[in-house]
Design a protein around this motif. Structure first.
Motif, short mmCIF file in Angstrom:
data_model
loop_
_atom_site.label_atom_id
_atom_site.label_comp_id
_atom_site.label_asym_id
_atom_site.label_seq_id
_atom_site.Cartn_x
_atom_site.Cartn_y
_atom_site.Cartn_z
N ARG A 82 94.80 -2.35 7.33
CA ARG A 82 93.86 -2.20 8.45
C ARG A 82 94.10 -3.26 9.53
O ARG A 82 93.29 -3.41 10.44
N GLY A 83 95.18 -4.03 9.36
CA GLY A 83 95.51 -5.04 10.37
C GLY A 83 94.62 -6.28 10.29
O GLY A 83 94.52 -7.05 11.25
N LEU A 84 93.96 -6.45 9.15
CA LEU A 84 93.09 -7.63 9.01
C LEU A 84 93.85 -8.74 8.29
O LEU A 84 94.73 -8.47 7.47
N PRO A 85 93.50 -10.00 8.57
CA PRO A 85 94.17 -11.10 7.83
C PRO A 85 93.78 -11.06 6.35
O PRO A 85 92.64 -10.71 6.03
N PRO A 86 94.71 -11.38 5.47
CA PRO A 86 94.45 -11.27 4.03
C PRO A 86 93.61 -12.45 3.50
O PRO A 86 94.05 -13.21 2.66
N VAL A 87 92.41 -12.55 4.01
CA VAL A 87 91.55 -13.66 3.64
C VAL A 87 90.53 -13.18 2.60
O VAL A 87 90.01 -12.06 2.72
N TYR A 88 90.27 -13.99 1.61
CA TYR A 88 89.32 -13.59 0.57
C TYR A 88 87.95 -13.27 1.20
O TYR A 88 87.42 -14.08 1.98
N ASP A 89 87.39 -12.12 0.83
CA ASP A 89 86.19 -11.62 1.53
C ASP A 89 84.87 -12.14 0.95
O ASP A 89 83.80 -11.73 1.37
N ARG A 90 84.95 -13.03 0.01
CA ARG A 90 83.75 -13.64 -0.59
C ARG A 90 82.85 -12.60 -1.26
O ARG A 90 81.61 -12.79 -1.33
N ALA A 91 83.45 -11.52 -1.73
CA ALA A 91 82.65 -10.49 -2.39
C ALA A 91 81.87 -11.08 -3.56
O ALA A 91 80.73 -10.65 -3.83
N ALA A 92 82.46 -12.10 -4.22
CA ALA A 92 81.80 -12.65 -5.41
C ALA A 92 80.45 -13.28 -5.06
O ALA A 92 79.57 -13.37 -5.92
N LEU A 93 80.31 -13.69 -3.80
CA LEU A 93 79.03 -14.32 -3.42
C LEU A 93 77.89 -13.29 -3.42
O LEU A 93 76.72 -13.67 -3.49
N GLN A 94 78.25 -12.02 -3.34
CA GLN A 94 77.21 -10.97 -3.30
C GLN A 94 76.75 -10.58 -4.70
O GLN A 94 75.78 -9.82 -4.84
N LEU A 95 77.44 -11.04 -5.73
CA LEU A 95 77.07 -10.61 -7.09
C LEU A 95 75.70 -11.15 -7.45
O LEU A 95 75.38 -12.30 -7.16
#
Ligand code: GLU
Length: 459
Positions: A121-134
């Protein structure tokens, strides 16, 4: 050097992982730290980054100590990260308490897939912090499935800046970085956190390391700030890296350039040090007589910012030039190991000054020690001429003028000159085709042995 306040008694560290033998590029980092500490009357700490228990080996740690000592570096303190793990746990606990370390459960495959989607999608491969939403219950469910968390440091957004002592003003946008993993699933620590904890605990004032670590600096500065409780942050200096003549980087596996193998090849430590330190700086490569003299040529602020090609071919020549300028003092033990200086009536200083200019390796001095002490099997080219030469030897003990007065008189009496005059004398007196200046060797050989050798006797 872009230094505003004066540097007072810095504490620096050299932090190798004992997973291989150190090479000339590592020596460069060690020497930069050491010379910097010496320049400002500071301390040098050797820190073994040995948290990787599988790859770290005691024999490598021991060889690093030996290699540094060979270069002339004796650390003021030695620490091992493997013995300091309690400090890292305490730091991790502290970071959890202040909400800067959070558990993540993604597997390497999941992270990989996520990165690929971002890139597509042309986005930088940066960790999206999904774990913070758990939620708490989601985490419990994952743990019940047998997943163990790894722990990421929560970066603050925004620009991190530092004034690098080599690279000048530097900045990195923390918002474009992934939150770094500090603790693995098995509870072991990656390099990032222990390094900061130790730098704080050991009062490191200047972190001098290769520019391959520039990318760690923004993250580490944020960890320093989070754990430092207002203590001053260290200054950073990221030096350029040495590459082989081919342009390839040096690795621990490039064994040929390990300090151990250079030592075994008879290369002088001071030549290794001079080449390691002066390559890629504004100073010309030159032999030095001590680390102190090398320190006088070294300025962190004059290290180039582009990679520096290390010319291995230069080592042998520089090593020889280093020997040619070396004073006797400090060499006695190494000469004694070669059997030089023991039980002979030869003036060791005069011997050394006579032969050093002729040496490629120190061990070659053994040949000339044999020549001055005997027995030497003379090489007889022209017995008649040698008999005349023997008869013309100056009377009494020899000194620095004997060779000239002797050969001048032979020149006059025989009409010989140049090679015809000197070569038979050298062959008879030394048993060698070429070698150090005979004006200096002759007094060391002395009248009795000289006379015997000119008559063809082994003496
Ligand atoms: N163990 C790290 C290395 O050898 C040390 C890096 C540092 O100096 O911070 O690259």
């Amino acid at each position: 050097m872009s230094e505003s306040s004066p540097i007072l008694r810095p504490t620096v560290r050299f932090a190798p992982s004992p997973t291989g033998r150190i090479h000339i590029g590592n020596a460069r980092t060690a020497l930069f730290n050491y010379l910097f500490a010496c320049q400002f009357d500071g301390r040098f700490v050797l820190r073994f980054d040995d948290t990787d228990l599988e790859r770290s080996r005691e024999e490598y740690a021991a060889s690093i100590v030996t290699d540094l000592a060979w270069l002339g570096i004796v650390p003021d303190a030695v620490v091992r990260q493997s013995q300091r793990v309690a400090l890292y746990h305490a730091a991790a606990t502290r970071l959890r308490e202040i909400g800067r370390l959070y558990p993540c459960y993604e597997t390497a495959d999941e992270l990989d897939r996520r990165r690929k989607r971002q890139q597509a999608r042309g986005l930088p491969p940066v960790y999206d912090r999904a774990a913070l939403q758990l939620t708490q219950s989601e985490r419990e469910r994952l743990e019940a499935e047998g997943r163990r968390p790894h722990w990421r440091f929560h970066l603050d957004p925004g620009e991190v800046t530092w004034d690098d002592l080599v690279r000048g003003p530097c900045h990195a946008d923390a918002g474009s970085l992934s939150d770094p993993v500090l603790v693995r699933e098995d509870g072991s620590f990656l390099y990032t956190l222990p390094s900061v904890v130790d730098d704080l605990d050991l009062g490191i004032t200047h972190v001098i390391r290769g520019e391959d670590h520039v990318t760690n600096t923004a993250v580490q500065l944020q960890i320093f700030a989070a754990l430092g409780e207002g203590r001053p942050l260290p200054r950073f200096a990221h030096h350029n890296l040495l590459t082989a003549a081919s342009g390839e980087g040096l690795s621990k596996r490039s064994g040929a350039l390990s300090l151990t193998s250079l030592r075994e090849r008879g290369i002088e430590a001071l030549a290794v040090a001079a080449l390691a330190v002066l390559t890629g700086t504004s100073a010309a490569i030159q032999p030095v007589t001590s680390l102190k003299a090398l320190g006088a040529l070294f300025d962190l602020g004059h290290v180039s910012r582009t990679s520096a090609k290390f010319d291995e071919a230069e080592l042998e020549a520089l090593s020889a030039r280093t020997l040619h300028a070396m004073p006797l003092s400090g060499l006695e033990d190494r000469l004694a190991e070669l059997g030089i200086g023991r039980g002979a009536e030869v003036d060791l200083e005069a011997f050394w000054l006579a032969v050093r200019g002729n040496l490629a390796k120190l061990a070659d001095a053994g040949v000339w020690w044999g020549v001055v002490c005997g027995p030497v099997t003379p090489l007889i080219e022209d017995p008649e001429f040698l008999a005349a030469a023997k008869a013309a030897l100056p009377p009494g003990a020899f000194d620095g003028t004997s060779w000239k007065s002797w050969t001048d008189s032979l020149k006059a009496s025989t009409g010989r000159k140049g090679k015809a005059l000197y070569h038979p004398l050298r062959m008879a007196l030394t048993g060698h085709e070429s070698g150090p200046d005979l004006a200096s060797l002759l007094p060391l050989i002395g009248p009795e042995k000289a006379a015997a050798r000119l008559s063809g006797e082994i003496a």
